[in-house]
Design a protein around this motif. Structure first.
Motif, PDB file in Angstrom:
ATOM      1  N   ASN A  84       0.858  -1.235   0.093  1.00  0.00           N
ATOM      2  CA  ASN A  84       0.077   0.134  -0.024  1.00  0.00           C
ATOM      3  C   ASN A  84       0.737   1.033   0.062  1.00  0.00           C
ATOM      4  N   LYS A  85       1.974   1.468   0.618  1.00  0.00           N
ATOM      5  CA  LYS A  85       2.608   2.522   0.940  1.00  0.00           C
ATOM      6  C   LYS A  85       3.538   2.800  -0.472  1.00  0.00           C
ATOM      7  N   PRO A  86       4.073   1.891  -1.089  1.00  0.00           N
ATOM      8  CA  PRO A  86       4.643   2.470  -2.093  1.00  0.00           C
ATOM      9  C   PRO A  86       3.829   2.655  -3.326  1.00  0.00           C
ATOM     10  N   PHE A  87       2.932   2.074  -3.363  1.00  0.00           N
ATOM     11  CA  PHE A  87       1.729   2.300  -4.544  1.00  0.00           C
ATOM     12  C   PHE A  87       0.907   3.728  -4.329  1.00  0.00           C
ATOM     13  N   PHE A  88       0.579   4.047  -3.064  1.00  0.00           N
ATOM     14  CA  PHE A  88       0.152   5.238  -2.837  1.00  0.00           C
ATOM     15  C   PHE A  88       0.912   6.439  -2.936  1.00  0.00           C
ATOM     16  N   ASP A  89       2.042   6.175  -2.497  1.00  0.00           N
ATOM     17  CA  ASP A  89       3.014   7.366  -2.557  1.00  0.00           C
ATOM     18  C   ASP A  89       3.460   7.635  -4.197  1.00  0.00           C
ATOM     19  N   ALA A  90       3.547   6.503  -4.995  1.00  0.00           N
ATOM     20  CA  ALA A  90       3.548   6.608  -6.251  1.00  0.00           C
ATOM     21  C   ALA A  90       2.490   7.473  -6.832  1.00  0.00           C
ATOM     22  N   LEU A 145       3.081   1.829 -12.249  1.00  0.00           N
ATOM     23  CA  LEU A 145       2.984   0.449 -13.080  1.00  0.00           C
ATOM     24  C   LEU A 145       3.609  -0.563 -12.278  1.00  0.00           C
ATOM     25  N   TYR A 146       4.742  -0.483 -12.158  1.00  0.00           N
ATOM     26  CA  TYR A 146       5.699  -1.632 -11.292  1.00  0.00           C
ATOM     27  C   TYR A 146       4.847  -2.060 -10.159  1.00  0.00           C
ATOM     28  N   GLN A 147       4.372  -1.085  -9.353  1.00  0.00           N
ATOM     29  CA  GLN A 147       3.495  -1.459  -8.029  1.00  0.00           C
ATOM     30  C   GLN A 147       2.534  -2.377  -8.677  1.00  0.00           C
ATOM     31  N   LEU A 148       1.660  -2.001  -9.804  1.00  0.00           N
ATOM     32  CA  LEU A 148       0.585  -2.573 -10.015  1.00  0.00           C
ATOM     33  C   LEU A 148       0.863  -3.896 -10.484  1.00  0.00           C
ATOM     34  N   GLY A 149       1.971  -4.442 -11.150  1.00  0.00           N
ATOM     35  CA  GLY A 149       2.496  -5.486 -11.432  1.00  0.00           C
ATOM     36  C   GLY A 149       2.966  -6.455 -10.355  1.00  0.00           C
ATOM     37  N   VAL A 150       3.225  -6.025  -9.113  1.00  0.00           N
ATOM     38  CA  VAL A 150       3.640  -6.633  -7.897  1.00  0.00           C
ATOM     39  C   VAL A 150       2.328  -6.866  -7.313  1.00  0.00           C
ATOM     40  N   PHE A 151       1.403  -5.834  -7.392  1.00  0.00           N
ATOM     41  CA  PHE A 151       0.168  -6.383  -6.795  1.00  0.00           C
ATOM     42  C   PHE A 151      -0.420  -7.737  -7.384  1.00  0.00           C
ATOM     43  N   PHE A 152      -0.392  -7.650  -8.743  1.00  0.00           N
ATOM     44  CA  PHE A 152      -0.851  -9.043  -9.268  1.00  0.00           C
ATOM     45  C   PHE A 152      -0.361 -10.233  -9.080  1.00  0.00           C
TER      46      PHE A 152
END
Length: 576
Positions: free
Chosen positions: A45-51, A61-68
């Motif tokens: 959550n932290k790096p995604f919302f910080d991005a 987009l990178y964090q979105l890949g990590v999510f999947f």
């Protein structure tokens, strides 16, 4: 807890105990792996919302890949956990039902239980429906509680780290509350749990009452279906409809009480559910406004708080299910306790003495039988019936002939005197009325309770022809409701055909000869005289059943000093 421990021991002592242990261990591993995946998702959550807050498309987009990747890992675990949970439900039910059946089908245990009061009522409902529901709810609730405990342990650590240095100012003083988000989650969930228990605790008793009423309704429906011929001939449909509607009314009334309980409980569960939408943000907001966490850190803290308090809310969210589970545990555990502790009803002061005597003779000395309605005795004080002899016991009007039959069979041991049964010799019992015909092939019915493979096809065929049932010979391997397809005389002839096949050394009969037509009686007498000439026979009946077949005639009379006796003491049962 004692009820639960007793039930768990019974399940794990069954043949599926080792399989259950493996399943539980696998479920624990999957839940731990799922908790790890959810921790990784929470940190995401932290790096995604910080991005998002930096408008950094590449990092987004990178964090979105990590999510999947994380979500795919959790999806696989969810599917595996579902399979393990449902398999656990099946195996739990197998273990519990096998354990209950093993104890219920001990020699004469079902008979004693049926006479042991409320705990023996509707054993079919307790073994079938209550056991199924109990095992399914136990698996769901047990796994849910384990998962909630592991998740709280993991996310409590996250919350403690995030709020470890939290403090608030009053006047000129700062007050530190280390891990205040953990305490907030505990207080929030505890308040909801206590309120849920206070509002919904009556659901346990209400659910137990409903299951008892459902069992009564089911029994009344089955009883009508089993006796539909008699009801139709007597034109008793209206009366049966009234009885069924009475049971239905009891079910609906019990269900309505549960509806009111669920409605009251919903005020608590739904109310906390709506507050939970903003509660995580409200609790984490002080960290954000004091600048101790970024926006991404706020979302991470809010997510961790949601996970922690949802774990603690397990009791609130599942209270109605817990009440249902507790009710089924109550019924199953009480039934289980009755099975392992009830040997026979108690209450009469004296008992008949049963022993194993020498083979080839049944000895009866000074026999008196007492019950709440009768006190009878054999007029002949010392009786010996030897192998191959035929004895007729004539019952005076008003005497308990069926009670004497049960006493000789060992089902009714209250009274005085001594009965010595021949050691190691089978006694074939034929109670009053139509005989019991188990559901199965005709071959299995004739061999009951022995294995059909123990006898040749020729033996079955000869017995059927001998009793005038030759039309059934081609149907040996077919399964029908024989109790409905055969007349009463045919069913009784089937019982005597069973005797011809099994050739028992002893036969004890309760009034059956008196219910046979003249032609059928002559056929049965001929069979007893020829094929079963070495079989000892004791027949209990009236004076009209006297026949030259019988070489010994005994008399059942009223006890001269008959005094009323109290009913057998009932074992304590659950409130119905």
């Amino acid at each position: 807890m004692r009820q639960l421990a007793m039930t768990i021991r019974a399940i794990f002592a069954s043949p599926v105990g080792k399989t259950l242990t493996v399943l539980v261990a696998a479920i624990v591993l999957v839940i731990v792996a799922t908790a790890y995946g959810q921790i990784r998702l929470n940190r995401w959550n932290k790096p995604f919302f910080d991005a998002l807050s930096r408008r950094d498309l590449r990092d987004f987009l990178y964090q979105l890949g990590v999510f999947f990747l994380i979500a795919g890992f959790l999806l696989v675990l969810n599917v595996v956990q579902r399979w393990l949970t449902e398999t656990l439900q099946v195996k739990l039910r197998e273990g519990l039902v096998r354990s209950l059946l093993q104890d219920w089908m001990l020699p004469r245990r079902a008979f004693w239980l049926a006479n042991a009061g409320a705990m023996g009522v509707n054993p079919d409902q307790r073994i079938h429906e209550d056991a199924r529901k109990f095992c399914e709810l136990s698996a769901d609730l047990g796994i849910g509680l384990l998962q909630a405990s592991i998740l709280f342990g993991t996310f409590a650590g996250v919350l403690w780290v995030l709020s470890s240095d939290f403090s608030f100012r009053i006047g000129d003083l700062d007050y530190a509350i280390p891990g205040f988000m953990v305490w907030a989650a505990i207080i929030y969930a505890s308040a909801g749990s206590l309120l849920s228990y206070w509002v919904g605790r009556s659901l346990i008793e209400r659910n137990a009452e409903r299951y008892a009423r459902e069992a009564d309704l089911r029994f009344s429906l089955v009883r009508v279906n089993e006796h539909v011929d008699d009801i139709s001939l007597a034109e008793g449909e209206a009366d049966e409809k009234r009885r069924i509607e009475l049971h239905l009314g009891n079910v609906l009334a019990a269900t309505q009480r549960i509806v009111r309980g669920h409605t009251n409980l919903t005020w608590v569960t739904a109310g906390f559910g709506w507050v939970t939408i903003v509660a995580p943000i409200l609790v984490a907001a002080p960290l954000y406004f004091t600048g101790k966490v970024s926006f991404g850190g706020l979302m991470m803290a809010a997510g961790a708080f949601t996970q922690a308090q949802s774990s603690l809310r397990w009791f609130i969210d599942n209270f109605s299910v817990i009440a249902d589970w507790r009710a089924t545990l109550l019924r199953v555990a009480i039934f289980r306790h009755a099975l392992v502790t009830t040997d026979e009803p108690r209450g009469f002061e004296s008992r008949i003495n049963y022993t194993e005597g020498e083979p080839g003779a049944i000895t009866i000395d000074d026999l008196e039988i007492v019950s709440s309605a009768n006190a009878d005795m054999l007029k002949e004080r010392n009786v010996v019936v030897r192998a191959g002899e035929r004895a007729l016991i004539l019952g005076a009007p008003g005497t308990g002939k069926t009670q004497l039959f049960r006493a000789l069979a060992g089902l009714w041991p209250w009274g005085t005197g001594h009965i010595a049964r021949p050691r190691g010799e089978q006694i074939f019992y034929l109670p009053r009325g139509t005989p019991y015909l188990p559901r199965g092939t005709l071959r299995e019915v004739l061999a009951y309770p022995l294995k059909a493979e123990s006898f040749s096809t020729g033996a079955f065929t000869r017995a059927l022809y001998r009793l005038g049932l030759e039309r059934l010979a081609p149907l040996l391997d077919e399964t029908h409701r024989w109790d409905r397809e055969l007349s009463q005389d045919e069913q009784l002839c089937l019982a005597f055909a069973r005797m011809v096949i099994q050739t028992p050394p002893w036969v004890l009969i309760d009034g059956t000869l008196g219910s046979l037509d003249h032609d059928v009686l002559a056929l049965v007498i001929d069979v007893l005289t020829k094929e079963l000439q070495h079989t000892g026979v004791i027949h209990i009946g009236g004076a009209a059943q006297a026949h030259s077949l019988f070489s010994i005639v005994l008399h059942l009379v009223k006890t001269p000093r008959a005094t009323p006796v109290k009913e057998p003491v009932k074992e304590p049962g659950n409130r119905r």
